[in-house]
Design a protein around this motif. Structure first.
Motif, mmCIF file in Angstrom:
data_model
loop_
_atom_site.group_PDB
_atom_site.id
_atom_site.type_symbol
_atom_site.label_atom_id
_atom_site.label_comp_id
_atom_site.label_asym_id
_atom_site.label_seq_id
_atom_site.Cartn_x
_atom_site.Cartn_y
_atom_site.Cartn_z
ATOM 1 N N GLY A 190 -3.565 -3.466 11.556
ATOM 2 C CA GLY A 190 -3.137 -2.200 11.499
ATOM 3 C C GLY A 190 -2.936 -0.777 10.461
ATOM 4 O O GLY A 190 -2.275 -1.942 9.319
ATOM 5 N N PHE A 191 -3.093 0.034 10.230
ATOM 6 C CA PHE A 191 -3.251 0.826 8.943
ATOM 7 C C PHE A 191 -2.022 1.541 9.127
ATOM 8 O O PHE A 191 -1.397 1.056 8.222
ATOM 9 C CB PHE A 191 -4.437 1.892 9.700
ATOM 10 C CG PHE A 191 -5.774 1.628 10.033
ATOM 11 C CD1 PHE A 191 -6.135 1.028 9.382
ATOM 12 C CD2 PHE A 191 -5.949 3.387 10.346
ATOM 13 C CE1 PHE A 191 -7.228 0.732 9.353
ATOM 14 C CE2 PHE A 191 -7.268 2.940 10.655
ATOM 15 C CZ PHE A 191 -8.462 1.687 10.246
ATOM 16 N N LEU A 192 -0.418 2.075 10.201
ATOM 17 C CA LEU A 192 0.634 2.321 9.120
ATOM 18 C C LEU A 192 1.259 0.776 8.848
ATOM 19 O O LEU A 192 1.998 1.300 8.530
ATOM 20 C CB LEU A 192 0.781 2.362 10.832
ATOM 21 C CG LEU A 192 2.357 3.682 10.788
ATOM 22 C CD1 LEU A 192 1.187 4.441 10.252
ATOM 23 C CD2 LEU A 192 2.527 4.147 11.888
ATOM 24 N N THR A 193 0.946 -0.735 10.067
ATOM 25 C CA THR A 193 1.508 -1.884 9.226
ATOM 26 C C THR A 193 1.745 -1.814 7.496
ATOM 27 O O THR A 193 2.286 -2.163 6.823
ATOM 28 C CB THR A 193 1.315 -2.905 10.057
ATOM 29 O OG1 THR A 193 0.454 -2.708 9.646
ATOM 30 C CG2 THR A 193 2.187 -2.833 11.196
ATOM 31 N N ARG A 194 0.510 -1.645 7.400
ATOM 32 C CA ARG A 194 -0.097 -1.786 5.435
ATOM 33 C C ARG A 194 0.533 -0.333 4.627
ATOM 34 O O ARG A 194 0.830 -0.772 4.211
ATOM 35 C CB ARG A 194 -1.394 -1.862 6.188
ATOM 36 C CG ARG A 194 -2.793 -2.188 6.456
ATOM 37 C CD ARG A 194 -3.093 -3.643 4.959
ATOM 38 N NE ARG A 194 -3.670 -4.760 5.622
ATOM 39 C CZ ARG A 194 -3.470 -6.162 4.992
ATOM 40 N NH1 ARG A 194 -3.757 -5.337 3.950
ATOM 41 N NH2 ARG A 194 -4.295 -6.350 5.264
ATOM 42 N N TYR A 195 0.173 0.896 5.529
ATOM 43 C CA TYR A 195 0.647 1.669 4.591
ATOM 44 C C TYR A 195 2.725 1.947 3.896
ATOM 45 O O TYR A 195 2.730 2.404 3.571
ATOM 46 C CB TYR A 195 0.831 3.252 5.796
ATOM 47 C CG TYR A 195 0.668 4.640 5.194
ATOM 48 C CD1 TYR A 195 0.255 5.196 4.484
ATOM 49 C CD2 TYR A 195 1.965 4.705 5.678
ATOM 50 C CE1 TYR A 195 1.202 6.363 4.130
ATOM 51 C CE2 TYR A 195 3.105 6.370 6.101
ATOM 52 C CZ TYR A 195 1.629 7.006 4.400
ATOM 53 O OH TYR A 195 2.795 8.206 4.044
ATOM 54 N N GLU A 196 3.227 1.354 5.596
ATOM 55 C CA GLU A 196 4.859 1.049 5.381
ATOM 56 C C GLU A 196 5.154 0.680 3.101
ATOM 57 O O GLU A 196 6.093 0.989 3.525
ATOM 58 C CB GLU A 196 5.138 0.450 6.663
ATOM 59 C CG GLU A 196 5.855 1.361 7.559
ATOM 60 C CD GLU A 196 6.577 0.387 8.714
ATOM 61 O OE1 GLU A 196 6.863 0.953 8.657
ATOM 62 O OE2 GLU A 196 5.365 -0.102 9.383
ATOM 63 N N ILE B 197 -5.276 4.285 17.949
ATOM 64 C CA ILE B 197 -4.889 2.591 18.714
ATOM 65 C C ILE B 197 -4.848 1.842 17.456
ATOM 66 O O ILE B 197 -3.546 1.092 16.969
ATOM 67 C CB ILE B 197 -6.583 2.082 18.508
ATOM 68 C CG1 ILE B 197 -6.879 2.608 20.412
ATOM 69 C CG2 ILE B 197 -6.626 0.917 18.881
ATOM 70 C CD1 ILE B 197 -7.441 2.497 21.025
ATOM 71 N N MET B 198 -5.134 2.262 16.019
ATOM 72 C CA MET B 198 -5.928 1.553 14.672
ATOM 73 C C MET B 198 -3.804 1.794 14.265
ATOM 74 O O MET B 198 -3.402 1.009 13.307
ATOM 75 C CB MET B 198 -6.294 1.684 13.587
ATOM 76 C CG MET B 198 -7.766 1.750 13.893
ATOM 77 S SD MET B 198 -7.524 -0.757 14.986
ATOM 78 C CE MET B 198 -7.598 -1.532 12.871
ATOM 79 N N THR B 199 -3.168 2.906 14.209
ATOM 80 C CA THR B 199 -2.447 2.864 13.905
ATOM 81 C C THR B 199 -1.084 2.605 14.781
ATOM 82 O O THR B 199 -0.223 2.147 14.331
ATOM 83 C CB THR B 199 -2.199 4.206 12.933
ATOM 84 O OG1 THR B 199 -2.189 6.258 14.066
ATOM 85 C CG2 THR B 199 -2.646 4.782 12.043
ATOM 86 N N PHE B 200 -1.035 3.564 15.837
ATOM 87 C CA PHE B 200 0.460 4.180 16.430
ATOM 88 C C PHE B 200 0.610 2.128 17.766
ATOM 89 O O PHE B 200 1.560 1.751 17.657
ATOM 90 C CB PHE B 200 0.400 4.802 17.434
ATOM 91 C CG PHE B 200 0.282 6.448 16.951
ATOM 92 C CD1 PHE B 200 1.783 6.071 15.563
ATOM 93 C CD2 PHE B 200 -0.440 7.400 16.780
ATOM 94 C CE1 PHE B 200 1.661 7.241 15.263
ATOM 95 C CE2 PHE B 200 -0.389 8.529 16.054
ATOM 96 C CZ PHE B 200 1.077 8.605 15.037
ATOM 97 N N LEU B 201 -0.568 2.142 18.134
ATOM 98 C CA LEU B 201 -0.890 1.377 19.267
ATOM 99 C C LEU B 201 -0.298 -0.084 18.455
ATOM 100 O O LEU B 201 0.516 -1.187 18.542
ATOM 101 C CB LEU B 201 -2.186 1.145 19.704
ATOM 102 C CG LEU B 201 -1.882 0.440 20.918
ATOM 103 C CD1 LEU B 201 -1.480 0.239 22.387
ATOM 104 C CD2 LEU B 201 -3.533 0.206 22.045
#
Lengths: 318, 242
Positions: free
Chosen positions: B196-202, B172-176
């Motif tokens: 969002g973890f992924l938006t931060r990570y990008e 949820i925290m990454t993809f969704l």
């Protein structure tokens, strides 16, 4: 060494240990006795700081189990019931890990490991993976582990459960040996085991303390209510019964037919009175052929059953 | 400190006692190789590792719960928690030891991917800045995932539950979160971008290392570890058997 004052534990609304107090002095081997579900393990888990008491106090080696938990854990060797071990480790690896988290290292760790391995006779299994060990050897690994810190106090929860008779005898010898260097509190629901190892017994049932004292004291406490058995053959059983009933020190007599033409008399004596000689002489005088005459001293087993039964009755009455 | 090391040492070994550790490493590296080969290692592309790193972070959502599931749950289901917690170690030492072992395992898992950078260097002149930043991001997000997995493992004696719950949560925290940012506007989108973890990570993959993102990952990691310690402590108070 161990002092327990009014210790009480509730699991939710269920009372597991109810105001238990007792004391274990240095160098003693004390047996914590009780039927399954009496609260032995709960009591031990409070003493080893695995869970806190609902109320009451306990100190081990002078440290409070609640406020000085780390010091208590440092000075206690504990073998939990059913001996949980890391199955995937080798015996030596496991002992090294346990030694390290007890704060040992270097030479001291190596010496203690060697000592524990030797005392528990594990030398030939050092490199074996724990999962492949037999129950008896696992027990020894657990015991070796509890000895690692050279603790003043050893607490063993059901140390012989699940062992075969040969292994039990071995474990017993080992524990007796341990008593020379450590103060030992061990729990068991098997009486004769405790009888042979321990100098003192603390008995709990239904979470309550029901007896506490040296073995010899508990024995004499129940020895007074001995029963003498007479088996003899002759005429006029009713007359003999009445005559025995009239003897000094006899509380009551009952008679029933035994095999053959023999009659079995059960004679309850009063206090410490030994009525064997008087009964024997009386029977012979009346022309009876005696084939058996002996006194049954109640075993600890009976004491145990009586105490726990009393406890149950009291529980029901409340 | 030596007690933390002792716990860490044991836990790290435990990864390699069973096939699980090897399988996790194999899956991670096979997928990493595929992503790198298909998406970054191409004559027509810039010499960078942005795509492989992005997708590997996605793989971690599945793999990290497998790494962390046994940490505490197994102790509870096997009963070894009793001998562990009655040894003279604090709850924090146990949690930190287990956490560091998982981090060490994760770094072992990650180390072979450095070969991708070597391959790039052989065939081209990669820009090392974004690659280093990418690794920093990958380590930070991985460590956060590990702490969340550890937290879940403290909550249950079932290893299946302690793998599944963080898997769903991390999903949820990454993809969704990332998916929804494409379909939302205004405040909700900004909010999702923020958490969002992924938006931060990008950002790391682009070569942008901002203090904001670093603090975000680290503080959440510390929070998860703190909660893990508290949950382990609370077992003593709740009077649960075993």
């Amino acid at each position: 060494m161990i002092e327990v004052q009014d210790l009480t534990k509730y699991y939710g609304s269920r009372l597991a240990v109810d105001g238990v107090s007792f004391q274990v002095d240095e160098g003693e081997i004390v047996g914590l006795l009780g039927p399954n579900g009496a609260g032995k393990t709960t009591l031990i888990r409070m003493l080893t700081c695995f869970m806190p008491a609902t109320s009451g106090r306990a100190t081990v080696n002078g440290f409070d189990v609640f406020s000085q938990s780390l010091q208590v854990r440092q000075s206690v060797g504990y073998m939990p019931e059913s001996v949980p071990l890391y199955e995937d480790m080798r015996v030596e690896e496991y002992l090294r890990f346990r030694g390290e988290i007890k704060g040992l290292g270097g030479d001291a760790l190596r010496r203690r490991m060697g000592d524990a391995i030797e005392r528990c006779q594990l030398s030939d299994r050092r490199r074996q993976i724990i999962a492949t060990l037999s129950k008896g050897y696992r027990q020894r690994v657990g015991l070796a582990e509890s000895l690692l810190g050279d603790p003043k106090v050893l607490i063993l929860d059901e140390p012989t459960i699940g062992l075969d008779p040969g292994q039990i005898r071995e474990a017993r010898r080992l524990i007796q040996h341990l008593g020379e260097r450590h103060t030992v509190l061990l729990s068991s629901h098997i009486l004769h085991e405790v009888e042979q190892v321990c100098s003192r017994i603390v008995m709990i049932s239904g979470g309550k303390l029901v007896a506490d004292g040296p073995l010899s004291e508990l024995r004499t406490g129940i020895g007074g209510q001995g029963t003498t058995l007479l088996e003899a053959a002759g005429d006029d059983a009713e007359g003999l019964k009445r005559a025995i009933g009239g003897l000094h020190g006899v509380k009551s007599v009952s008679a029933e037919k035994a095999e053959g033409d023999y009659t079995a008399f059960r004679i309850e004596s009063q206090g410490e009175a030994d009525v064997r000689q008087a009964v024997g002489e009386l029977a012979v005088r009346r022309g009876w052929r005696v084939r058996e005459l002996h006194t049954q001293r109640p075993t600890l087993e009976e004491f145990f059953i009586r105490k726990t039964a009393e406890q149950n009755l009291r529980g029901r009455a409340n | 400190m030596s007690k933390i090391m002792a716990v860490m040492n044991r836990e790290l070994r435990a990864y390699f006692y069973s096939p699980v550790g090897y399988i996790v490493i194999a899956v991670f590296l096979v997928l990493g190789g595929i992503f790198f080969g298909l998406m970054d290692f191409d004559a027509n592309r810039p010499a960078e590792m942005r795509n492989v790193m992005f997708w590997l972070a996605g793989v971690l959502v599945f793999l990290i719960p497998v790494i962390t599931m046994r940490l505490v749950s197994e102790e509870m289901s096997r009963g070894t928690i009793e001998s562990l917690m009655t040894a003279p170690v604090t709850d924090a030492q146990v949690i930190l030891g287990k956490f560091f072992s998982a981090v060490a395992f994760f770094l072992i898992l990650l180390a072979p991917t450095l070969s991708y950078a070597v391959v790039l260097a052989v065939f081209a002149e990669p820009d090392w800045g974004p690659i280093a930043a990418g690794y920093l991001g990958l380590v930070l997000i991985g460590v956060l995932f590990l702490s969340i997995g550890l937290l879940a493992s403290c909550c249950t004696r079932s290893q299946i539950v302690s793998a599944f719950v963080p898997f769903v949560f991390l999903g949820i925290m990454t993809f969704l979160c990332r998916f929804l940012t494409f379909h939302l506007d205004g405040l909700p989108r900004d909010l999702l971008r923020y958490v969002g973890f992924l938006t931060r990570y990008e950002n790391f993959g682009k070569g942008v290392v901002s203090l904001n993102d670093v603090v975000f990952f680290l503080s959440l990691t510390v929070l998860a570890l703190f909660l893990s310690v508290k949950i382990l402590e609370s077992r003593k108070w709740r009077g649960i058997r075993g």
